[in-house]
Design a protein around this motif. Structure first.
Motif, short mmCIF file in Angstrom:
data_model
loop_
_atom_site.label_atom_id
_atom_site.label_comp_id
_atom_site.label_asym_id
_atom_site.label_seq_id
_atom_site.Cartn_x
_atom_site.Cartn_y
_atom_site.Cartn_z
N ASP A 73 0.82 -1.21 0.00
CA ASP A 73 0.00 0.00 0.00
C ASP A 73 0.86 1.26 0.00
O ASP A 73 0.54 2.23 -0.68
CB ASP A 73 -0.95 0.01 1.20
N ASN A 76 2.20 1.71 -3.55
CA ASN A 76 1.16 2.24 -4.44
C ASN A 76 0.95 3.73 -4.24
O ASN A 76 0.81 4.49 -5.19
CB ASN A 76 -0.16 1.50 -4.23
N ARG A 77 0.93 4.17 -3.00
CA ARG A 77 0.72 5.60 -2.73
C ARG A 77 1.89 6.43 -3.23
O ARG A 77 1.70 7.49 -3.84
CB ARG A 77 0.50 5.83 -1.25
N TRP A 82 -2.85 6.30 -5.80
CA TRP A 82 -3.83 6.59 -4.76
C TRP A 82 -4.51 7.89 -5.10
O TRP A 82 -3.96 8.74 -5.78
CB TRP A 82 -3.15 6.73 -3.40
N PRO A 92 -7.09 3.36 -2.55
CA PRO A 92 -6.43 2.99 -3.81
C PRO A 92 -7.32 3.27 -5.01
O PRO A 92 -8.54 3.20 -4.92
CB PRO A 92 -6.18 1.49 -3.67
#
Length: 95
Positions: A73, A76-77, A82, A92
């Motif tokens: 996570d 991804n950010r 995001w 997300p």
């Protein structure tokens, strides 16, 4: 004078406002936007380069003192996958 912290990725010192605080929560590295979550925290520049360096150095596990942490996570950010919804919570983006 603003507090100075060290990035776990590049190991450069920077002001607290330039870094993201991350904490371990349920075996996952999560961003502590307000820097108020309980527990041990680590500081990271909000860049994919510092994130990659931190992974290579195994810095999250060492600084947070927890083995086998998931960083998906956070990755991804930092890579821009995001978005912010109307309640200002991070979620997300559905691919």
């Amino acid at each position: 004078m603003e507090p100075v912290r060290t990035c776990v990725g590049c190991r450069l010192r920077a002001s607290r406002s330039e870094l993201l605080r991350v904490v371990a929560q349920d075996s996952e590295v999560v961003i502590d936007d307000r820097a108020t979550m309980p527990g041990r925290g680590a500081w990271l520049h909000p860049s994919p380069e510092c994130f990659t360096l931190a992974i290579q150095r195994k810095a999250f596990g060492r600084s947070l003192r927890i083995a086998n942490l998931s960083t998906a996570d956070l990755q991804n950010r930092l890579n821009g996958k995001w978005t912010t919804d109307e309640r200002l919570e991070m979620r997300p983006v559905n691919d």
